[in-house]
Scaffold this motif. Structure first.
Motif, mmCIF file in Angstrom:
data_model
loop_
_atom_site.group_PDB
_atom_site.id
_atom_site.type_symbol
_atom_site.label_atom_id
_atom_site.label_comp_id
_atom_site.label_asym_id
_atom_site.label_seq_id
_atom_site.Cartn_x
_atom_site.Cartn_y
_atom_site.Cartn_z
ATOM 1 N N LEU A 92 32.873 40.695 38.896
ATOM 2 C CA LEU A 92 34.273 41.064 38.720
ATOM 3 C C LEU A 92 34.718 40.835 37.282
ATOM 4 C CD1 LEU A 92 36.981 41.903 40.096
ATOM 5 C CD2 LEU A 92 37.404 39.457 40.443
ATOM 6 N N ASN A 93 34.363 39.685 36.728
ATOM 7 C CA ASN A 93 34.788 39.364 35.372
ATOM 8 C C ASN A 93 34.184 40.306 34.338
ATOM 9 O OD1 ASN A 93 36.534 37.205 35.868
ATOM 10 N ND2 ASN A 93 34.834 35.769 36.085
ATOM 11 N N HIS A 94 33.030 40.864 34.654
ATOM 12 C CA HIS A 94 32.379 41.790 33.725
ATOM 13 C C HIS A 94 32.652 43.247 34.098
ATOM 14 C CE1 HIS A 94 30.073 38.846 31.345
ATOM 15 N NE2 HIS A 94 30.041 38.139 32.458
ATOM 16 N N ARG A 95 33.626 43.455 34.987
ATOM 17 C CA ARG A 95 34.071 44.791 35.372
ATOM 18 C C ARG A 95 32.959 45.632 35.997
ATOM 19 N NH1 ARG A 95 38.656 46.624 32.604
ATOM 20 N NH2 ARG A 95 38.319 48.587 33.728
ATOM 21 N N ARG A 96 31.998 44.993 36.641
ATOM 22 C CA ARG A 96 30.950 45.736 37.330
ATOM 23 C C ARG A 96 31.344 46.004 38.777
ATOM 24 N NH1 ARG A 96 25.420 42.787 35.856
ATOM 25 N NH2 ARG A 96 24.528 44.639 36.867
ATOM 26 N N ILE A 97 32.343 45.291 39.262
ATOM 27 C CA ILE A 97 33.006 45.641 40.520
ATOM 28 C C ILE A 97 34.510 45.565 40.271
ATOM 29 C CG2 ILE A 97 31.125 44.895 42.040
ATOM 30 C CD1 ILE A 97 32.605 42.326 42.555
ATOM 31 N N ASP A 98 35.263 46.201 41.165
ATOM 32 C CA ASP A 98 36.710 46.306 40.948
ATOM 33 C C ASP A 98 37.511 45.199 41.628
ATOM 34 O OD1 ASP A 98 36.906 48.898 39.456
ATOM 35 O OD2 ASP A 98 35.859 49.618 41.239
ATOM 36 N N ALA A 99 37.014 44.683 42.733
ATOM 37 C CA ALA A 99 37.762 43.667 43.463
ATOM 38 C C ALA A 99 36.809 42.874 44.350
ATOM 39 C CB ALA A 99 38.862 44.305 44.315
ATOM 40 N N VAL A 100 37.250 41.685 44.743
ATOM 41 C CA VAL A 100 36.487 40.822 45.654
ATOM 42 C C VAL A 100 37.386 40.420 46.803
ATOM 43 C CG1 VAL A 100 35.329 38.595 45.923
ATOM 44 C CG2 VAL A 100 34.986 39.923 43.836
ATOM 45 N N TYR A 101 36.844 40.511 48.026
ATOM 46 C CA TYR A 101 37.579 40.090 49.220
ATOM 47 C C TYR A 101 36.838 38.928 49.852
ATOM 48 C CZ TYR A 101 40.177 40.410 53.626
ATOM 49 O OH TYR A 101 40.982 40.146 54.714
ATOM 50 N N ALA A 102 37.526 37.785 50.005
ATOM 51 C CA ALA A 102 36.870 36.584 50.517
ATOM 52 C C ALA A 102 37.908 35.648 51.118
ATOM 53 C CB ALA A 102 36.110 35.874 49.397
ATOM 54 N N ALA A 103 37.416 34.608 51.801
ATOM 55 C CA ALA A 103 38.305 33.604 52.372
ATOM 56 C C ALA A 103 38.976 32.805 51.267
ATOM 57 C CB ALA A 103 37.514 32.672 53.293
ATOM 58 N N GLY A 104 40.192 32.360 51.535
ATOM 59 C CA GLY A 104 40.919 31.537 50.587
ATOM 60 C C GLY A 104 42.146 32.227 50.022
ATOM 61 N N GLU A 105 43.046 31.427 49.469
ATOM 62 C CA GLU A 105 44.209 31.966 48.790
ATOM 63 C C GLU A 105 43.786 32.562 47.454
ATOM 64 O OE1 GLU A 105 47.056 32.220 50.049
ATOM 65 O OE2 GLU A 105 47.221 30.714 51.643
ATOM 66 N N ASN B 159 44.365 32.153 40.746
ATOM 67 C CA ASN B 159 44.986 32.688 39.529
ATOM 68 C C ASN B 159 44.063 32.642 38.317
ATOM 69 O OD1 ASN B 159 47.372 33.199 40.898
ATOM 70 N ND2 ASN B 159 48.234 31.184 40.431
ATOM 71 N N THR B 160 43.027 31.787 38.377
ATOM 72 C CA THR B 160 42.100 31.711 37.244
ATOM 73 C C THR B 160 41.162 32.909 37.208
ATOM 74 O OG1 THR B 160 40.449 30.440 38.494
ATOM 75 C CG2 THR B 160 42.162 29.202 37.346
ATOM 76 N N VAL B 161 41.054 33.624 38.311
ATOM 77 C CA VAL B 161 40.164 34.790 38.390
ATOM 78 C C VAL B 161 40.854 36.040 37.873
ATOM 79 C CG1 VAL B 161 38.892 36.295 39.977
ATOM 80 C CG2 VAL B 161 38.848 33.814 40.294
#
Length: 314
Positions: free
Chosen positions: A140-153, A156-158
């Motif tokens: 995600l940080n390197h823009r190789r994927i657009d979004a991540v869906y996972a458990a948790g709130e 903001n650091t991501v």
């Protein structure tokens, strides 16, 4: 070092790892055995470690080779996906969307988002990736994927985030076992049970959550990790080798001799959220996020929406 490693070296290495033989690998790749040996030897020289134990009966991965093989497979799979995406975008020009998942699409809010998105945007090239949290956030940080869906709130650091849903907890139990007759379970009821979880995501998070909940009762939880995926863990449950904790959206698939029983208090719910980079201007992502916000509002207005959610972060 990485810039000196060639793709053909990695392909040859994996071919030997998968066939257990330099001779069989050369036959698979339709090249000479000496060429395969040179590529693997060059790779070992670059890494500074031996990747195989060479024997008359074949080639066996060393400990370093085994670790390198798992990462190399993921790397080449990712490369193939990137090539396919580039070709598709170059030919069709219809856009693309790449989503990382640590969740199931068998049911739940995210499935609803995908159904709405596909109905409205069937011209978008959709790529889904399942992996551990660390790898997905790196992508995600390197823009190789657009979004991540996972458990948790949302973290903001991501980047930017959205809580899409909060789901109840269920215990997967043997359908012909004594727990399956219960309409609801409390943690006290299963404090002495053997829990089985995956060594892969989200297994480590589930492991930590079980430890905390059982420890709150003054007991030590018995948790067994297995290098199995979702289906493998449910197979163990069906065979009576343990129970496993799941969120609601995992229940969209039926498994042999497995039943799902609600566990814990009504407000003991798990948040699931999307994370993305604010600077990502992919139009397909923006359309996807609009639909996710609609689904999140539906979930928030549900009578089952909770004011408190357990922490399922590692």
């Amino acid at each position: 070092m990485a810039e000196h490693i060639e793709t053909l070296q990695l392909v040859s290495f994996l071919a030997v790892a998968e066939t257990g033989s330099f001779r069989k690998a050369s036959a698979r790749l339709s090249i000479g055995q000496s060429a395969v040996s040179r590529r693997v030897q060059r790779l070992e020289d670059l890494l500074g470690v031996s990747l195989f134990e060479r024997r008359p009966s074949g080639a066996r991965l060393t400990a370093a080779g085994s670790c390198f093989a798992s990462r190399t497979r993921a790397l080449l799979d990712d490369l193939d996906a990137a090539v396919d995406t580039a070709r598709s975008a170059g030919v069709a020009g219809n856009g693309h969307l790449r989503i990382g998942l640590i969740a199931s699409l068998s049911r739940g809010a995210l499935r609803g988002v995908f159904e709405s998105f596909l109905a409205a945007h069937d011209d978008v090239d959709l790529c889904l990736i399942e992996s551990d949290r660390s790898e997905l956030l790196t992508l995600l940080n390197h823009r190789r994927i657009d979004a991540v869906y996972a458990a948790g709130e949302p973290d903001n650091t991501v980047g930017d985030g959205l809580t899409v849903d909060e789901e109840g907890l269920f215990l997967a139990v043997q359908a012909d076992g004594p727990l399956a007759s219960r309409e609801h379970l409390e943690w006290e009821d299963v404090a002495q049970a053997t829990f089985v979880v995956s060594a892969r995501e989200p297994g480590p998070e589930i492991h930590d959550y079980i430890i905390r909940r059982v420890s709150d009762l003054g007991r030590a939880a018995t948790v067994r990790r297995h290098r199995l995926g979702r289906e493998g863990i449910m197979t163990l449950v069906g065979l009576g080798l343990g129970v496993s904790l799941v969120a609601d959206h995992w229940r969209g698939v039926q498994y042999p001799n497995v039943a799902f029983i609600p566990i814990g208090a009504e407000d003991e719910r798990i948040p699931f959220s999307l994370a993305w980079r604010a600077e990502n201007d992919n139009p397909a992502l923006r359309r996807f996020l609009s639909l996710a916000r609609v689904e999140a509002k539906k979930a928030a207005s549900s009578p089952f929406a909770a004011s408190q959610s357990p922490d399922l972060s590692p």
